[in-house]
Design a protein around this motif. Sequence first.
Motif, PDB file in Angstrom:
ATOM      1  N   ILE A 141       0.841  -1.194   0.000  1.00 11.41           N
ATOM      2  CA  ILE A 141       0.000   0.000   0.000  1.00 11.41           C
ATOM      3  C   ILE A 141       0.877   1.245   0.000  1.00 11.41           C
ATOM      4  CG2 ILE A 141      -1.760   1.289   1.281  1.00 11.41           C
ATOM      5  CD1 ILE A 141      -2.664  -1.404  -0.031  1.00 11.41           C
ATOM      6  N   LEU A 142       0.652   2.112  -0.973  1.00 12.19           N
ATOM      7  CA  LEU A 142       1.420   3.349  -1.100  1.00 12.19           C
ATOM      8  C   LEU A 142       0.583   4.590  -0.833  1.00 12.19           C
ATOM      9  CD1 LEU A 142       3.407   2.432  -4.326  1.00 12.19           C
ATOM     10  CD2 LEU A 142       4.158   2.234  -1.953  1.00 12.19           C
ATOM     11  N   ALA A 143      -0.734   4.471  -0.900  1.00 16.88           N
ATOM     12  CA  ALA A 143      -1.633   5.608  -0.691  1.00 16.88           C
ATOM     13  C   ALA A 143      -2.879   5.111   0.026  1.00 16.88           C
ATOM     14  CB  ALA A 143      -2.017   6.230  -2.034  1.00 16.88           C
ATOM     15  N   VAL A 144      -3.543   6.008   0.729  1.00 22.05           N
ATOM     16  CA  VAL A 144      -4.790   5.659   1.400  1.00 22.05           C
ATOM     17  C   VAL A 144      -5.832   6.732   1.108  1.00 22.05           C
ATOM     18  CG1 VAL A 144      -3.822   4.293   3.284  1.00 22.05           C
ATOM     19  CG2 VAL A 144      -4.002   6.757   3.533  1.00 22.05           C
ATOM     20  N   PRO A 145      -7.096   6.365   1.118  1.00 16.93           N
ATOM     21  CA  PRO A 145      -7.611   5.025   1.322  1.00 16.93           C
ATOM     22  C   PRO A 145      -7.400   4.146   0.091  1.00 16.93           C
ATOM     23  CG  PRO A 145      -9.417   6.583   1.008  1.00 16.93           C
ATOM     24  CD  PRO A 145      -8.151   7.383   1.031  1.00 16.93           C
ATOM     25  N   THR A 146      -7.172   2.859   0.340  1.00 19.18           N
ATOM     26  CA  THR A 146      -7.038   1.860  -0.724  1.00 19.18           C
ATOM     27  C   THR A 146      -7.831   0.625  -0.329  1.00 19.18           C
ATOM     28  OG1 THR A 146      -4.824   2.582  -1.388  1.00 19.18           O
ATOM     29  CG2 THR A 146      -5.437   0.338  -1.960  1.00 19.18           C
ATOM     30  N   VAL A 147      -8.657   0.146  -1.250  1.00 20.46           N
ATOM     31  CA  VAL A 147      -9.355  -1.119  -1.023  1.00 20.46           C
ATOM     32  C   VAL A 147      -8.648  -2.187  -1.845  1.00 20.46           C
ATOM     33  CG1 VAL A 147     -11.104  -0.804  -2.843  1.00 20.46           C
ATOM     34  CG2 VAL A 147     -11.575  -2.298  -0.916  1.00 20.46           C
ATOM     35  N   VAL A 148      -8.465  -3.348  -1.226  1.00 21.95           N
ATOM     36  CA  VAL A 148      -7.835  -4.491  -1.876  1.00 21.95           C
ATOM     37  C   VAL A 148      -8.848  -5.623  -1.906  1.00 21.95           C
ATOM     38  CG1 VAL A 148      -5.959  -6.169  -1.777  1.00 21.95           C
ATOM     39  CG2 VAL A 148      -5.556  -3.812  -1.042  1.00 21.95           C
ATOM     40  N   ARG A 149      -9.149  -6.094  -3.108  1.00 17.14           N
ATOM     41  CA  ARG A 149     -10.008  -7.277  -3.239  1.00 17.14           C
ATOM     42  C   ARG A 149      -9.091  -8.481  -3.147  1.00 17.14           C
ATOM     43  NH1 ARG A 149     -12.564  -9.045  -8.774  1.00 17.14           N
ATOM     44  NH2 ARG A 149     -10.577 -10.107  -8.882  1.00 17.14           N
ATOM     45  N   ARG A 150      -9.201  -9.223  -2.060  1.00 18.62           N
ATOM     46  CA  ARG A 150      -8.356 -10.384  -1.835  1.00 18.62           C
ATOM     47  C   ARG A 150      -8.986 -11.639  -2.442  1.00 18.62           C
ATOM     48  NH1 ARG A 150      -4.588  -9.181   2.057  1.00 18.62           N
ATOM     49  NH2 ARG A 150      -4.629 -11.201   3.091  1.00 18.62           N
ATOM     50  N   LEU A 151     -10.287 -11.746  -2.361  1.00 18.08           N
ATOM     51  CA  LEU A 151     -11.036 -12.832  -2.984  1.00 18.08           C
ATOM     52  C   LEU A 151     -12.273 -12.240  -3.610  1.00 18.08           C
ATOM     53  CD1 LEU A 151     -10.903 -15.641  -0.274  1.00 18.08           C
ATOM     54  CD2 LEU A 151      -9.692 -15.604  -2.458  1.00 18.08           C
ATOM     55  N   PRO A 152     -12.755 -12.734  -4.717  1.00 19.00           N
ATOM     56  CA  PRO A 152     -12.169 -13.787  -5.533  1.00 19.00           C
ATOM     57  C   PRO A 152     -10.892 -13.297  -6.233  1.00 19.00           C
ATOM     58  CG  PRO A 152     -14.124 -12.911  -6.603  1.00 19.00           C
ATOM     59  CD  PRO A 152     -14.017 -12.247  -5.262  1.00 19.00           C
ATOM     60  N   SER A 153     -10.055 -14.250  -6.585  1.00 16.09           N
ATOM     61  CA  SER A 153      -8.798 -13.943  -7.286  1.00 16.09           C
ATOM     62  C   SER A 153      -9.104 -13.404  -8.666  1.00 16.09           C
ATOM     63  CB  SER A 153      -7.947 -15.195  -7.402  1.00 16.09           C
ATOM     64  OG  SER A 153      -7.555 -15.614  -6.120  1.00 16.09           O
ATOM     65  N   PRO A 154      -8.237 -12.613  -9.235  1.00 13.15           N
ATOM     66  CA  PRO A 154      -6.950 -12.119  -8.761  1.00 13.15           C
ATOM     67  C   PRO A 154      -7.139 -10.923  -7.839  1.00 13.15           C
ATOM     68  CG  PRO A 154      -7.335 -11.232 -10.935  1.00 13.15           C
ATOM     69  CD  PRO A 154      -8.505 -12.145 -10.610  1.00 13.15           C
ATOM     70  N   ILE A 155      -6.083 -10.593  -7.109  1.00 11.33           N
ATOM     71  CA  ILE A 155      -6.107  -9.427  -6.232  1.00 11.33           C
ATOM     72  C   ILE A 155      -6.256  -8.172  -7.087  1.00 11.33           C
ATOM     73  CG2 ILE A 155      -4.657  -8.024  -4.699  1.00 11.33           C
ATOM     74  CD1 ILE A 155      -3.548 -10.655  -3.584  1.00 11.33           C
ATOM     75  N   ARG A 156      -7.122  -7.260  -6.629  1.00  6.71           N
ATOM     76  CA  ARG A 156      -7.337  -5.977  -7.308  1.00  6.71           C
ATOM     77  C   ARG A 156      -7.237  -4.867  -6.279  1.00  6.71           C
ATOM     78  NH1 ARG A 156      -8.344  -5.749 -12.823  1.00  6.71           N
ATOM     79  NH2 ARG A 156      -9.722  -4.049 -12.369  1.00  6.71           N
ATOM     80  N   LYS A 157      -6.754  -3.681  -6.682  1.00  4.80           N
ATOM     81  CA  LYS A 157      -6.610  -2.538  -5.778  1.00  4.80           C
ATOM     82  C   LYS A 157      -7.263  -1.311  -6.395  1.00  4.80           C
ATOM     83  CE  LYS A 157      -2.152  -4.131  -4.127  1.00  4.80           C
ATOM     84  NZ  LYS A 157      -0.725  -3.828  -4.007  1.00  4.80           N
ATOM     85  N   ILE A 158      -7.926  -0.527  -5.541  1.00  9.27           N
ATOM     86  CA  ILE A 158      -8.537   0.722  -5.972  1.00  9.27           C
ATOM     87  C   ILE A 158      -8.203   1.777  -4.915  1.00  9.27           C
ATOM     88  CG2 ILE A 158     -10.674   1.916  -6.574  1.00  9.27           C
ATOM     89  CD1 ILE A 158     -11.806  -0.966  -7.055  1.00  9.27           C
ATOM     90  N   VAL A 159      -7.664   2.906  -5.372  1.00  6.53           N
ATOM     91  CA  VAL A 159      -7.258   3.988  -4.472  1.00  6.53           C
ATOM     92  C   VAL A 159      -8.264   5.124  -4.573  1.00  6.53           C
ATOM     93  CG1 VAL A 159      -5.442   5.670  -3.963  1.00  6.53           C
ATOM     94  CG2 VAL A 159      -4.832   3.384  -4.773  1.00  6.53           C
ATOM     95  N   GLY A 160      -8.602   5.720  -3.444  1.00  7.47           N
ATOM     96  CA  GLY A 160      -9.476   6.887  -3.432  1.00  7.47           C
ATOM     97  C   GLY A 160     -10.611   6.723  -2.443  1.00  7.47           C
ATOM     98  N   ASP A 161     -11.534   7.684  -2.433  1.00  6.72           N
ATOM     99  CA  ASP A 161     -12.631   7.641  -1.466  1.00  6.72           C
ATOM    100  C   ASP A 161     -13.797   6.769  -1.929  1.00  6.72           C
ATOM    101  OD1 ASP A 161     -14.042   9.175  -3.311  1.00  6.72           O
ATOM    102  OD2 ASP A 161     -14.224  10.930  -2.013  1.00  6.72           O
ATOM    103  N   LEU A 162     -13.654   6.136  -3.096  1.00  7.87           N
ATOM    104  CA  LEU A 162     -14.613   5.156  -3.614  1.00  7.87           C
ATOM    105  C   LEU A 162     -15.988   5.767  -3.876  1.00  7.87           C
ATOM    106  CD1 LEU A 162     -13.615   2.216  -1.233  1.00  7.87           C
ATOM    107  CD2 LEU A 162     -12.549   2.894  -3.394  1.00  7.87           C
TER     108      LEU A 162
END
Length: 123
Positions: free
Chosen positions: A82-103
Amino acid sequence: MSQPRTQDGGTGTGTGIGTGTGIAADSGQTWDLRLYVTGQSPNCVRAIENLRLTCEEHMPGRYRIEVVDLLENPRLAADDQILAVPTVVRRLPSPIRKIVGDLSDTERLLVGLQVRPPARAAT
């Protein structure tokens, strides 16, 4: 040192959203999401609420949100790079995905999590 907080989506049924390259929310998949925040900053508070509302609307009962406050658990940031916050990480289902921002952009969040495929441009 406090533990990460978890919000569990329960056991309801999915909504049938998602086709093509998206993973259908009613596919029986459980969405395991980790949201990295730093305290109660306005962007982080918005991200928590936006993620919770989007999950409840588009994949009710099929998600688990773990909120990790990096002020309390800074070592956990290394796990997901993690380099920036907020960041959401989808751990499952695979593959891992990341989204940065206030969503706050629901469409971008759904596409980023692969709940729904990207909209095709009109030709």
